[in-house]
Design a protein around this motif. Structure first.
Motif, short mmCIF file in Angstrom:
data_model
loop_
_atom_site.label_atom_id
_atom_site.label_comp_id
_atom_site.label_asym_id
_atom_site.label_seq_id
_atom_site.Cartn_x
_atom_site.Cartn_y
_atom_site.Cartn_z
N ILE A 62 15.95 17.10 39.06
CA ILE A 62 15.21 18.29 38.62
C ILE A 62 14.15 18.60 39.68
N LYS A 63 14.27 19.77 40.28
CA LYS A 63 13.35 20.09 41.37
C LYS A 63 12.79 21.50 41.27
N THR A 64 13.67 22.46 41.09
CA THR A 64 13.25 23.86 41.23
C THR A 64 12.76 24.44 39.89
N THR A 65 12.09 25.59 39.98
CA THR A 65 11.65 26.25 38.75
C THR A 65 12.87 26.72 37.93
N GLU A 66 13.97 27.00 38.64
CA GLU A 66 15.20 27.37 37.94
C GLU A 66 15.70 26.20 37.08
N ASP A 67 15.62 24.98 37.66
CA ASP A 67 16.00 23.78 36.89
C ASP A 67 15.14 23.70 35.62
N ILE A 68 13.84 23.88 35.83
CA ILE A 68 12.88 23.70 34.74
C ILE A 68 13.11 24.75 33.65
N ASP A 69 13.35 25.99 34.07
CA ASP A 69 13.63 27.06 33.10
C ASP A 69 14.89 26.75 32.29
N ARG A 70 15.86 26.20 32.98
CA ARG A 70 17.14 25.90 32.33
C ARG A 70 16.97 24.79 31.29
N LEU A 71 16.07 23.88 31.55
CA LEU A 71 15.89 22.72 30.65
C LEU A 71 14.96 23.02 29.48
N LYS A 72 14.28 24.16 29.56
CA LYS A 72 13.40 24.64 28.49
C LYS A 72 12.44 23.55 27.99
N ASP A 73 12.38 23.36 26.69
CA ASP A 73 11.34 22.46 26.17
C ASP A 73 11.70 20.98 26.29
N HIS A 74 12.85 20.68 26.91
CA HIS A 74 13.16 19.26 27.12
C HIS A 74 12.41 18.71 28.32
N TYR A 75 12.02 19.59 29.22
CA TYR A 75 11.39 19.16 30.47
C TYR A 75 9.88 18.94 30.30
N GLU A 76 9.39 17.92 31.03
CA GLU A 76 7.95 17.73 31.20
C GLU A 76 7.71 17.31 32.64
N PRO A 77 6.53 17.60 33.17
CA PRO A 77 6.26 17.29 34.58
C PRO A 77 6.54 15.82 34.91
N GLY A 78 7.21 15.61 36.04
CA GLY A 78 7.51 14.26 36.49
C GLY A 78 8.91 13.79 36.15
N TYR A 79 9.59 14.49 35.24
CA TYR A 79 10.94 14.06 34.86
C TYR A 79 11.89 14.25 36.05
N LEU A 80 12.68 13.24 36.30
CA LEU A 80 13.68 13.32 37.37
C LEU A 80 15.06 13.65 36.82
N ARG A 81 15.27 13.35 35.55
CA ARG A 81 16.57 13.67 34.93
C ARG A 81 16.40 13.79 33.42
N ILE A 82 17.32 14.56 32.83
CA ILE A 82 17.40 14.63 31.38
C ILE A 82 18.85 14.38 31.01
N TYR A 83 19.06 13.46 30.12
CA TYR A 83 20.42 13.10 29.76
C TYR A 83 21.03 14.14 28.82
N GLY A 84 22.34 14.19 28.83
CA GLY A 84 23.05 15.10 27.94
C GLY A 84 23.48 14.40 26.67
N ALA A 85 24.37 15.07 25.94
CA ALA A 85 24.84 14.53 24.66
C ALA A 85 25.61 13.23 24.84
N ASN A 86 26.02 12.95 26.08
CA ASN A 86 26.84 11.76 26.32
C ASN A 86 26.02 10.53 26.68
N PHE A 87 24.72 10.53 26.39
CA PHE A 87 23.87 9.42 26.85
C PHE A 87 24.35 8.06 26.33
N SER A 88 24.75 8.00 25.07
CA SER A 88 25.17 6.69 24.56
C SER A 88 26.46 6.23 25.24
N LYS A 89 27.33 7.19 25.58
CA LYS A 89 28.56 6.83 26.31
C LYS A 89 28.21 6.29 27.70
N HIS A 90 27.20 6.91 28.27
CA HIS A 90 26.67 6.52 29.57
C HIS A 90 26.24 5.04 29.54
N LEU A 91 25.58 4.66 28.45
CA LEU A 91 25.11 3.27 28.29
C LEU A 91 26.29 2.32 28.03
#
Ligand SMILES: [Zn+2]
Length: 233
Positions: free
Chosen positions: A156-185
Motif C-alpha cells: 500500500i503506497k499511493t493515495t489511489e491504494d488508500i482510497d480503494r481500501l476505504k475504512d480498512h486502511y490506517e497510516p502505516g499499514y503495509l498490507r490488508i488481507y482479503g477474505a482468504n486470510f485463514s486459507k493463507h494461514l
C-alpha cells in the motif's frame, strides 16, 4: 462530575464503568477507546478470549507477545504470566539477523495483536512462529482484513491504494488481507480456527463492553500441528 461517569458501559480490561467510550477517528474507521485505559474494541475482545479461554488452562504457561502492546503485557502480568516480548523489527526482513535469537519449540502461546499489517514480509513471520511454537502451541493473531477482497492487498503506497481500501486502511499499514486470510494461514502450515469472540459473548455483552462489530476483532487461532514432522527446531 465528568460526563463520562456512569454505568452504561464497562471496560473488561481495566474494569471501570462509564457512560461513553471515547471515539477516535482513524481515516474513516472509528475506534471506541476506553477513557480510562485506552483499550480499543480489538483488545477488549482479545482480552475476553484470553482470560476466558486461554489463561490458566493446561499447557498454556509460556507466552510471547509481538509488538509494543504495554496494556496487554500489563494485563498478562496481572494474571501471573510474564511474557517474552519482541518488537516488530525482530521479524522484519530488514532486521532478519535478529531472527533465531529466541529458543525454538518452547512457546505455548504467541500473541500478535494487530502487528502483521506493519511487517514487511509476513511469510517470515509464519516460518518463525512455527519454529518458536512448541508442537501443539498456538499463535493468536488479530489483523485487518477486507472481506470484500478475495486476495491480500500488498504494498500500500499511493493515495489511489488508500482510497480503494476505504475504512480498512490506517497510516502505516503495509498490507490488508482479503477474505482468504485463514486459507493463507492454513497454507503457511497451521491448523486454523477463526473465532468471533465478540459474537460469542452475545448481543448484550457486545454492546455493554463495546467489543466491536468488524473483522478487526476476529481472532485467528493458529495451531502448530503436532503430527507434522517437517518442523525444524
Ligand atoms: Zn479500560
Amino acid at each position: 462530575m465528568s460526563r463520562l461517569a456512569g454505568n452504561r458501559f464497562r471496560c473488561n480490561v481495566c474494569g471501570k464503568t462509564f457512560n461513553h467510550f471515547r471515539k477516535k477517528k482513524a481515516q474513516s474507521h472509528i475506534h471506541y477507546l476506553c477513557p480510562r485505559c485506552h483499550s480499543d474494541e480489538s483488545l477488549r475482545s482479545l482480552w475476553f478470549f484470553l482470560s476466558n479461554e486461554i489463561i490458566g488452562k493446561r499447557n498454556k504457561k509460556i507466552f510471547l507477545v509481538f509488538g509494543n502492546n504495554k496494556l496487554l503485557v500489563k494485563k498478562l502480568k496481572s494474571q501471573g504470566i510474564t511474557p517474552e516480548i519482541v518488537d516488530i523489527g525482530y521479524i522484519d526482513s530488514s532486521a532478519s539477523q535478529k531472527q533465531n535469537s529466541l529458543p525454538g519449540n518452547i512457546y505455548d502461546v504467541i500473541i500478535l495483536p494487530h502487528v502483521l499489517q506493519f511487517i514487511t514480509d509476513d511469510q517470515l513471520v509464519y516460518i518463525e512462529l512455527k519454529r518458536l511454537l512448541r508442537p501443539g502451541g498456538i499463535a493468536i493473531i488479530q489483523t485487518v482484513t477486507n472481506p470484500e477482497m478475495d486476495r491480500t492487498y500488498e504494498n500500500i503506497k499511493t493515495t489511489e491504494d488508500i482510497d480503494r481500501l476505504k475504512d480498512h486502511y490506517e497510516p502505516g499499514y503495509l498490507r490488508i488481507y482479503g477474505a482468504n486470510f485463514s486459507k493463507h494461514l492454513t497454507k503457511a502450515g497451521f491448523d486454523v480456527e477463526v473465532v468471533d469472540y465478540a459474537e460469542q459473548l452475545g448481543l448484550h455483552a457486545r454492546e455493554y463492553y463495546q467489543v466491536g462489530r468488524s473483522e478487526r476483532e476476529l481472532i485467528y487461532v493458529c495451531k502448530k500441528n503436532i503430527n507434522k514432522e517437517t518442523w525444524k527446531s
